[in-house]
Design a protein around this motif. Structure first.
Motif, PDB file in Angstrom:
ATOM      1  N   GLY A   1       0.792  -1.226   0.000  1.00 34.31           N
ATOM      2  CA  GLY A   1       0.000   0.000   0.000  1.00 34.31           C
ATOM      3  C   GLY A   1       0.821   1.270   0.000  1.00 34.31           C
ATOM      4  N   ARG A   2       2.123   1.143  -0.261  1.00 34.55           N
ATOM      5  CA  ARG A   2       3.011   2.302  -0.312  1.00 34.55           C
ATOM      6  C   ARG A   2       3.767   2.306  -1.649  1.00 34.55           C
ATOM      7  N   PRO A   3       3.040   2.496  -2.754  1.00 34.17           N
ATOM      8  CA  PRO A   3       3.719   2.490  -4.051  1.00 34.17           C
ATOM      9  C   PRO A   3       4.777   3.590  -4.114  1.00 34.17           C
ATOM     10  N   PRO A   4       5.967   3.276  -4.601  1.00 34.13           N
ATOM     11  CA  PRO A   4       7.052   4.265  -4.596  1.00 34.13           C
ATOM     12  C   PRO A   4       6.841   5.374  -5.609  1.00 34.13           C
ATOM     13  N   LYS A   5       7.441   6.519  -5.320  1.00 36.87           N
ATOM     14  CA  LYS A   5       7.433   7.654  -6.248  1.00 36.87           C
ATOM     15  C   LYS A   5       8.605   7.457  -7.200  1.00 36.87           C
ATOM     16  N   VAL A   6       8.313   6.985  -8.385  1.00 41.82           N
ATOM     17  CA  VAL A   6       9.342   6.582  -9.338  1.00 41.82           C
ATOM     18  C   VAL A   6       9.703   7.747 -10.261  1.00 41.82           C
ATOM     19  N   LEU A   7      10.996   8.007 -10.411  1.00 37.92           N
ATOM     20  CA  LEU A   7      11.454   9.012 -11.370  1.00 37.92           C
ATOM     21  C   LEU A   7      11.105   8.520 -12.773  1.00 37.92           C
ATOM     22  N   THR A   8      10.229   9.246 -13.453  1.00 35.05           N
ATOM     23  CA  THR A   8       9.637   8.755 -14.693  1.00 35.05           C
ATOM     24  C   THR A   8       9.731   9.807 -15.797  1.00 35.05           C
ATOM     25  N   ALA A   9      10.034   9.363 -17.000  1.00 33.60           N
ATOM     26  CA  ALA A   9      10.209  10.272 -18.136  1.00 33.60           C
ATOM     27  C   ALA A   9       8.888  10.862 -18.599  1.00 33.60           C
ATOM     28  N   GLU A  10       8.969  12.060 -19.157  1.00 32.64           N
ATOM     29  CA  GLU A  10       7.791  12.746 -19.694  1.00 32.64           C
ATOM     30  C   GLU A  10       7.075  11.896 -20.738  1.00 32.64           C
ATOM     31  N   VAL A  11       7.845  11.156 -21.523  1.00 31.29           N
ATOM     32  CA  VAL A  11       7.238  10.374 -22.604  1.00 31.29           C
ATOM     33  C   VAL A  11       6.293   9.301 -22.054  1.00 31.29           C
ATOM     34  N   ASN A  12       6.439   8.955 -20.791  1.00 32.71           N
ATOM     35  CA  ASN A  12       5.571   7.941 -20.182  1.00 32.71           C
ATOM     36  C   ASN A  12       4.342   8.532 -19.512  1.00 32.71           C
ATOM     37  N   VAL A  13       4.509   9.690 -18.859  1.00 34.58           N
ATOM     38  CA  VAL A  13       3.415  10.209 -18.026  1.00 34.58           C
ATOM     39  C   VAL A  13       3.054  11.662 -18.318  1.00 34.58           C
ATOM     40  N   GLY A  14       3.761  12.291 -19.224  1.00 30.19           N
ATOM     41  CA  GLY A  14       3.508  13.704 -19.503  1.00 30.19           C
ATOM     42  C   GLY A  14       4.384  14.595 -18.646  1.00 30.19           C
TER      43      GLY A  14
END
Length: 272
Positions: free
Chosen positions: A218-231
């Motif tokens: 219940g504690r999903p991590p805050k993942v460093l994610t590229a703009e191309v994936n999530v905006g």
């Protein structure tokens, strides 16, 4: 067969070695997830080129807070090679007794923490002492070594102990002794090391397993994610929130370090 194909084939052999360690990788991830869920951190240390594995864990795309990357520049800054801040000095400092204790003097450790110490040979003084100090603090230690290389290498410590002597769990990059994997006709010494390939696969396998456990808890991590994936907006939010969480976790490692002061006692003067 081309040397490129030879390297690819050797890498496939490394993959086979790592596949056989799936249970151990999952065990490491379970320990790390417990530390992260408790609001603490996993200390990740490597000297020399093992720094690569530390930065592979965090921070980079596809990674998340909960890991404390301990990278000492005096042990890892190779760019100048010779002269001031050169490789000779770094290799010398890597075997200075007591340096690990000075590094860890900066943190208030807890038995809830866990540690990942990376050293291909497992024989240099600083990473061995780092693992020893973590173990003395009641912290579970995962060692990432190159087993065949470590077995044939001689410890630089006076007592002959290696990183694996202080580890609760040992993971193997699967590379050969000496690390370099390719023999070139007419060249006496092999080239193209394999520990980075194996190490990166293990690091990211641990990362993925840990993310799965955190999410299931219940504690999903805050993942460093590229703009191309999530905006762009969501990517910025994830980066900022992940860095903030890292700061909050790190603050706990600094609380209560060393000598107390009016700040640590919360004895502040009102209005100042």
């Amino acid at each position: 067969m081309s040397v490129t194909q030879q390297f690819i084939d050797k890498t496939k052999e490394i993959l086979t070695v790592i596949e056989q360690q799936e249970e151990a990788i999952q065990k490491a991830a379970s320990w790390f997830a417990e530390s992260i869920l408790a609001g603490r951190m996993v200390h990740v240390f490597g000297s020399g080129h093992s720094r690569i594995m530390v930065e592979e864990m965090w921070p980079r795309y596809g990674s998340f807070p909960g890991f404390n990357p301990i990278v000492e520049l005096s042990l890892t800054f190779h760019n100048l090679v010779v002269g001031a801040n050169g490789q000779r000095q770094a290799m010398f400092l890597e075997n200075v007794p007591g340096l690990a204790a000075r590094i860890l003097r900066n943190y208030k450790l807890s038995e809830v923490d866990t540690a990942l110490v990376i050293s291909s040979s497992g024989c240099n003084v600083v990473p061995v002492e780092m693992a020893e100090l973590f173990a003395e603090s009641g912290i579970k230690v995962v060692a990432l070594v190159t087993s065949r290389h470590a077995e044939k290498s001689r410890s630089k410590r006076a007592d002959g102990k290696k990183l694996t002597d202080f580890a609760d769990l040992i993971l193997d990059t699967g590379a050969p002794a000496g690390d370099a994997m390719i023999q070139i006709p007419g060249l006496q010494t092999p080239v193209a090391p394999g520990s980075t390939v194996g190490g990166a696969i293990i690091i990211n396998s641990i990362k993925a397993e840990t993310a799965k456990l955190l999410t299931e808890a219940g504690r999903p991590p805050k993942v460093l994610t590229a703009e191309v994936n999530v905006g762009a907006e969501k990517a910025k939010e994830l980066f900022e929130s992940a860095y903030d969480e890292h700061a909050h976790r790190l603050a706990k490692l600094y609380e209560g370090v060393g000598y107390s002061s009016y700040v640590s006692k919360n004895d502040h003067v009102p209005g100042i």
